[in-house]
Enzyme design. Sequence first.
Site, mmCIF file in Angstrom:
data_model
loop_
_atom_site.group_PDB
_atom_site.id
_atom_site.type_symbol
_atom_site.label_atom_id
_atom_site.label_comp_id
_atom_site.label_asym_id
_atom_site.label_seq_id
_atom_site.Cartn_x
_atom_site.Cartn_y
_atom_site.Cartn_z
ATOM 1 N N TYR A 196 0.846 -1.096 0.091
ATOM 2 C CA TYR A 196 -0.148 -0.032 0.134
ATOM 3 C C TYR A 196 0.793 1.251 -0.016
ATOM 4 O O TYR A 196 1.670 1.361 0.953
ATOM 5 C CB TYR A 196 -0.826 -0.037 0.948
ATOM 6 C CG TYR A 196 -2.175 0.845 1.200
ATOM 7 C CD1 TYR A 196 -2.389 2.013 0.552
ATOM 8 C CD2 TYR A 196 -3.275 0.757 2.227
ATOM 9 C CE1 TYR A 196 -3.216 2.803 0.460
ATOM 10 C CE2 TYR A 196 -3.987 1.526 2.426
ATOM 11 C CZ TYR A 196 -4.316 2.568 1.465
ATOM 12 O OH TYR A 196 -5.500 3.427 1.426
ATOM 13 N N CYS A 197 0.707 2.254 -1.106
ATOM 14 C CA CYS A 197 1.277 3.462 -1.080
ATOM 15 C C CYS A 197 2.932 3.107 -1.063
ATOM 16 O O CYS A 197 3.472 2.569 -1.926
ATOM 17 C CB CYS A 197 0.793 4.311 0.079
ATOM 18 S SG CYS A 197 1.312 6.059 0.112
#
Length: 601
Positions: free
Chosen positions: A330-331
Amino acid sequence: MAAITPDQKTISVLDTEAVERMQKWTELMGRGQQMMLEFWSRDPEMLPAADPLGLAATWQRAMGAWMSDPAKLMELQGRYVSDAMALWQSFLVPGSAKPEAIEKLATQKDKRFAGEAWHETPAFDFMRQSYLLTANYWMEASHDLDGLDAREQARAQFLIKQFVDAMSPSNFAALNPEVLTATVASGGANLMKGLEHLLEDLKAGRMKMTDENAFEVGRNVAITPGSVVFENRIMQLIQYAPTTDSVHETPLLIFPPWINKFYILDLTAEKSFIRWAVEQGLTVFVASWKNADESLADVTMDSYVGEGMLTAIDTVREICGTESVHTIGYCVAGTTLAAALAVMEARGEAGKVKSATFFTAQVDMSECGELGVFIDDAVLDTLGRMTAEKPYLDGRNMAVTFNMLRSNDLIWSYVVNNYMLGKDYFPFDLLYWNSDATNVPALWHRRYLEDIYRDNLLVVPGGMTCLGVPVDLSTVSTPSYIQGGKEDHIAPARSAYKLTQHFTGDKRYVLAGSGHIAGVVNPPSANKYQYWTSETLPERFDDFVATASETKGSWWPDWIGWLAPRSGKKVKPRVPGSGKARGKYKVIEPAPGRYVKERIS
């Protein structure tokens, strides 16, 4: 909102001696418009001295660009004066035509001016429209600056937007009808309450957005049952308890970003992606990262890849007795996961990862959006000074940067509600998570910003190394599921799409409705938003958008539909502490563990 909308009694008070008041307001607004015109034409040398982030210098160069073409500036000013006078005339002489620019703006929803008084009380309606007209011209001017390179143009646009947003009349107590009404109704108690909030926030060193006493990690957020089964200095590894009679053979390992805490994926039971994934018959593991302190002074990307990701992958494989795992990044964890996959490919260990899913992650920063505004030599020098005395960056500083990307929603709306209207903080789990900031290692942060954001070396074959291995993303053949958010201000969807052009092998891209958080945390039960998919992945993002088909609701079912066929046979559920390596990986403590509970004081 109903409690602060002006009632008829209040409006009648505001409308006393309406003609005189209208004349006063029009005079003030006329003076204000003239001041704005004078400000546009001000000598750049009269502007403030350069600030540490170099924004004042950018402002000076933007003013210089305007002044370098007097004909263009005069044309813009001429149109503005004409429209401003037409708007003024439309209020003095009811029925006269309004400027075309205002007619267009009238069709746009703006939460700042949702209250009835902004539209029904003439003085406030005039103020609102005058501001919107002026703001529209400012933003038009910011997109037409000759002589600036693309980076400086973007910086100028960002800076001007911050100025325009800050100058909204809704942000001033004396100009906001909702604040005036609340002040009259409460005898000023709202302002006193707001002052209490302001002083509390100043003491805390940050603006509060929610009732933080309403939540507690492990009590009503981050509550999916599980256990910490491994830990080192950089992470705790959580294994979640199964809820199905059988599970897919291949386990799932989630790497959340270490610039935030993992429980964005485990808020309430209804919103939890982790709980939902467990219910789909997956054995789910999550890395809970250590909140940076002096003990992580030497941590770099090598640390997050080696001590973090590669260690976690091998640990999960050993616990479950499998050759491979599914992964999610994520990210920034997705960015780092891409580098980790390239390292494993180079080492001949690519088979350890069955698939990689990327939530709003970027590897190619050529179109990284407004965050690029903050990445230059001046910012990096400032970062060096900020971290000279301690080896980590205070997470609250980073939170302010992210909030500035949506200043109206994440800064000014709270200034109005908390400080002017004196409203009690509303309990909201997402905002509680957003306020639970994390420190990041300064050494990692600087190298990340320099090598990946500023110099874009991750997409240059051999442009950077990780664990001594030259990184080449074009060698990565791991099946990939890539998700982007249509309204993402942090990792723009077109930037996330570039992942499809750097990996080989099977790939699927999904464009989700909403942004960086709500675009990911969108459970099927909520029946919100939509997503777009296509069976082909053209080189250009715009071509994908033009041909993609829309599906209503959450994209999570599409993801499990893609993942399940790659997950092997069904096996008996794995209980934390009792897997293939039960003697080695005993339960250390219940989820969510100690690391996630460390808060910045």
